[in-house]
Design an enzyme around this catalytic site. Structure first.
Site, PDB file in Angstrom:
ATOM      1  N   LYS A 194       0.837  -1.200   0.000  1.00 26.21           N
ATOM      2  CA  LYS A 194       0.000   0.000   0.000  1.00 26.21           C
ATOM      3  C   LYS A 194       0.874   1.251   0.000  1.00 26.21           C
ATOM      4  CE  LYS A 194      -3.454   2.511   2.607  1.00 26.21           C
ATOM      5  NZ  LYS A 194      -4.315   2.597   3.773  1.00 26.21           N
ATOM      6  N   GLU A 200      10.795  -4.632   4.018  1.00 29.44           N
ATOM      7  CA  GLU A 200      10.825  -6.043   3.609  1.00 29.44           C
ATOM      8  C   GLU A 200      10.453  -6.187   2.136  1.00 29.44           C
ATOM      9  OE1 GLU A 200       9.375  -4.784   6.268  1.00 29.44           O
ATOM     10  OE2 GLU A 200       9.478  -6.148   7.994  1.00 29.44           O
ATOM     11  N   GLY A 253      -4.502  -1.638   5.308  1.00 26.80           N
ATOM     12  CA  GLY A 253      -3.745  -2.808   4.835  1.00 26.80           C
ATOM     13  C   GLY A 253      -4.401  -4.123   5.221  1.00 26.80           C
ATOM     14  N   ARG A 254      -4.794  -4.247   6.499  1.00 26.51           N
ATOM     15  CA  ARG A 254      -5.350  -5.531   6.962  1.00 26.51           C
ATOM     16  C   ARG A 254      -6.797  -5.738   6.512  1.00 26.51           C
ATOM     17  NH1 ARG A 254      -3.922  -2.042  10.783  1.00 26.51           N
ATOM     18  NH2 ARG A 254      -5.438  -1.124  12.179  1.00 26.51           N
ATOM     19  N   GLU A 339      -3.666  -5.946  15.476  1.00 25.81           N
ATOM     20  CA  GLU A 339      -3.181  -4.666  14.936  1.00 25.81           C
ATOM     21  C   GLU A 339      -4.298  -3.619  14.992  1.00 25.81           C
ATOM     22  OE1 GLU A 339      -1.765  -3.750  10.689  1.00 25.81           O
ATOM     23  OE2 GLU A 339       0.130  -4.191  11.669  1.00 25.81           O
ATOM     24  N   HIS A 370      -3.025 -31.903  20.261  1.00 25.23           N
ATOM     25  CA  HIS A 370      -1.836 -32.614  20.729  1.00 25.23           C
ATOM     26  C   HIS A 370      -0.711 -31.657  21.065  1.00 25.23           C
ATOM     27  CE1 HIS A 370      -3.657 -36.476  19.735  1.00 25.23           C
ATOM     28  NE2 HIS A 370      -4.243 -35.782  18.763  1.00 25.23           N
ATOM     29  N   LYS A 486      10.344  -0.353  13.939  1.00 23.52           N
ATOM     30  CA  LYS A 486      10.873  -0.183  12.577  1.00 23.52           C
ATOM     31  C   LYS A 486      11.972   0.876  12.587  1.00 23.52           C
ATOM     32  CE  LYS A 486       6.615  -0.727   9.845  1.00 23.52           C
ATOM     33  NZ  LYS A 486       5.700  -0.048   8.950  1.00 23.52           N
TER      34      LYS A 486
HETATM   35  O1  F6P Z   1       3.857  -2.692   9.714  1.00 24.02           O
HETATM   36  C1  F6P Z   1       2.494  -2.662   9.679  1.00 24.02           C
HETATM   37  C2  F6P Z   1       1.950  -2.451   8.310  1.00 24.02           C
HETATM   38  O2  F6P Z   1       1.839  -1.114   8.035  1.00 24.02           O
HETATM   39  C3  F6P Z   1       0.600  -3.162   8.172  1.00 24.02           C
HETATM   40  O3  F6P Z   1      -0.424  -2.428   8.696  1.00 24.02           O
HETATM   41  C4  F6P Z   1       0.535  -3.394   6.715  1.00 24.02           C
HETATM   42  O4  F6P Z   1      -0.435  -4.346   6.381  1.00 24.02           O
HETATM   43  C5  F6P Z   1       1.947  -3.843   6.439  1.00 24.02           C
HETATM   44  O5  F6P Z   1       2.738  -3.053   7.289  1.00 24.02           O
HETATM   45  C6  F6P Z   1       2.409  -3.694   5.019  1.00 24.02           C
HETATM   46  O6  F6P Z   1       2.307  -2.378   4.572  1.00 24.02           O
HETATM   47  P1  F6P Z   1       2.380  -2.023   3.049  1.00 24.02           P
HETATM   48  O7  F6P Z   1       1.250  -2.675   2.343  1.00 24.02           O
HETATM   49  O8  F6P Z   1       2.295  -0.523   3.002  1.00 24.02           O
HETATM   50  O9  F6P Z   1       3.694  -2.519   2.510  1.00 24.02           O
END
Ligand code: F6P
Length: 520
Positions: A194, A200, A253-254, A339, A370, A486
């Site tokens: 987003k 990452e 995002g979520r 979150e 288990h 972060k």
């Molecule tokens: O670190 C949290 C977050 O902002 C989430 O809310 C989001 O889903 C994820 O990182 C990834 O964000 P993006 O889609 O902006 O890469």
């Protein structure tokens, strides 16, 4: 409009009601009332929600309904659906529901969604005609967990000649494992972010591009697309304009799997299945808007959650799918719930004086039986459980499916009933064999798992989470708690790369940096 939960008369009425309820066990309640299941269950389009194994009676539900009204949940619900900026700290509306209300002629966001669905449709057709055999979604959090859940849950109906992979972690081991299995010539990467700033995702996207460009004659523009709300950043990264699928600020995002973030779903399952997923979610939206409070599944789930956490001290909530197809659902819900509602101040910034989100964890049954079920049955923690089952199997081994669901139903019964010392009888270690019972569970039973029912299931938990947030008077739509870690990781990165001794930090941080430098 804004409230302090514990000051509300309805909350105080629940507190005194608890003093009475706590004297009775569920075992007694079931023995005294044969209609408990029909009183405390709701069915909707092939989904059964059984909440009879909660420590409640009719008066509890009446009092919870009063709490719902006193917290103005209907007003907040209207605000969300009408596109008001309820995400106050980010000054944004919350419009994921508009992405699945495809018949709405008035919503600007729905119009944009319809246009993007056409782009997705054309793109899926193009990929179907191409030599692409592998799609790799690079994204994390909301740009990963939803699409991965859906693609895995519905893989039974996926296209046989297209494999979908997910890469999220900055740990290069993850992307290496995927790259080692695929051929660059036949691979399409979807960079899903987003913000298009996530460490990452951008790092993995660069790693993937370098890998691809090692093959002569391959051009990255033919193998990379992006899904983002920041089209400019994706363009700067080098993604061709025509290969960028937009999403929007109003989609958290979520809550984003319904948007172009679901591109991997559309590629894997087809656009029709993606639309059926949206329509299942829309059916749940309609139910959430229209059903009376005491028959409204997400509302009941949220109210029970408050009851269980605040009065029964169930600070932990287990998600227990008895279906391997839903193996990623606990992970998906961990982000959605924690979150969203893992906050400690209310909308006005006042410290909360009640628990906010429960800790969510889980795993598939019967495996979980288990590992951690021992604690659910006999531990000192009170854990509320959501069991999730699917009546129709995806295979023809009916015998094993019967066993699976007998286990699920049996576990709910064991948690509720327990086993008294008298029932254990005169045996060695009798006290160790006692189960106190009276342990809370909901069961969500689907008639079958398909795009529509999965859409309903996910939207049901979205609305549960929303109602929970309104009851607590918190903003469920920001996630500022992820920022500090972060930032500090970025600061430390320079230090970690550097060969000089650790900087003047706390002794633990310094000690770990030194250990890492000596051993890497
Ligand atoms: O670190 C949290 C977050 O902002 C989430 O809310 C989001 O889903 C994820 O990182 C990834 O964000 P993006 O889609 O902006 O890469």
């Amino acid at each position: 409009m804004n409230h302090s939960l514990t000051q509300l008369p309805s909350y105080q009425a629940l507190a005194s009601h608890f003093e009475e309820i706590k004297l009775h066990s569920m075992r007694e309640m079931f023995a005294q009332d044969e209609s408990r299941f029909s009183k405390f269950s709701v069915q909707l389009n092939g989904l059964l929600f059984d909440y009879s194994k909660n420590r409640i009676n009719v008066a509890t539900i009446d009092k919870l309904v009063a709490l719902f009204d006193e917290c103005d949940v209907p007003i907040w619900r209207d605000k969300m659906f009408s596109g008001e900026k309820i995400n106050s700290t980010e000054d944004r509306a919350v419009q994921h529901t508009a992405l699945r209300n495809l018949g709405d002629k008035n919503s600007a966001l729905t119009k944009k969604q319809l246009a993007v669905l056409l782009l997705i449709e054309a793109f899926v057709e193009k990929v179907d005609r191409s030599n692409i055999t592998d799609v790799v979604n690079i994204g994390i959090g909301g740009s990963h967990l939803g699409p991965m859940l859906v693609c895995d849950a519905l893989r039974e109906i996926s296209k046989p000649n297209l494999n979908v992979h997910f890469v999220a972690n900055v740990d290069a081991e993850e992307i290496n494992r995927v790259l080692s299995k695929i051929n660059p010539v036949n691979t399409l990467f979807i960079v899903t972010s987003k913000s298009f700033t996530t460490q990452e995702t951008l790092t993995n996207a660069k790693t993937a591009r370098n890998w691809l460009l090692k093959s002569e004659n391959l051009k990255s523009e033919n193998h990379f697309v992006a899904v983002t709300a920041d089209v400019e950043k994706a363009r700067k990264f080098g993604i061709a304009e025509d290969n960028i699928f937009p999403m929007w600020d109003e989609i958290g995002g979520r809550y984003s799997l319904w948007s172009a973030v679901g591109l991997s779903i559309a590629l894997s399952l087809g656009v029709d299945a993606f639309k059926r997923l949206l329509s299942g979610a829309h059916a749940m939206d309609e139910h959430f808007i229209n059903a009376p409070t005491d028959k409204n599944i997400p509302v009941l789930m949220a109210l029970l959650d408050i009851w269980n956490q605040h009065f029964l001290a169930a600070a932990t909530h287990a998600i227990l799918p008895y279906d391997v197809r839903l193996a990623y659902f606990p992970a998906y819900l961990q982000q959605l719930v924690m979150e969203s509602n893992g906050k400690s101040v209310d909308r006005e910034g006042n410290a909360l004086n009640v628990p906010s989100s429960p800790v969510v964890f889980g795993d598939v049954g019967t495996n979980a039986q288990h590992s951690f079920f021992q604690l659910l049955h006999q531990g000192t923690h009170n854990v509320s459980c959501d069991f999730i089952g699917v009546a129709k199997a995806a295979h023809d081994n009916q015998e094993q499916h019967d066993m699976l669901l007998a286990n699920m139903i049996g576990q709910t019964q064991a948690l509720m009933k327990g086993q008294t010392l008298q029932e254990v009888g005169d045996v060695d270690y009798a006290e160790h064999k006692v189960f106190l019972g009276n342990r809370i569970s909901n069961t969500i039973f689907l008639n079958e798992l398909n795009p529509y029912s999965l859409g309903m299931l996910v939207a049901m938990y979205e609305h549960k989470t929303f109602v929970q947030g309104v009851l607590l008077n918190i903003n469920s739509f920001d996630q500022m708690g992820v920022e500090l870690g972060k930032r500090l990781a970025n600061d430390l990165l320079e230090n970690i790369k550097d060969q000089s001794p650790g900087a003047d930090l706390d002794s633990s941080t310094n000690g770990m940096i030194d250990f890492y430098k000596q051993n890497k």
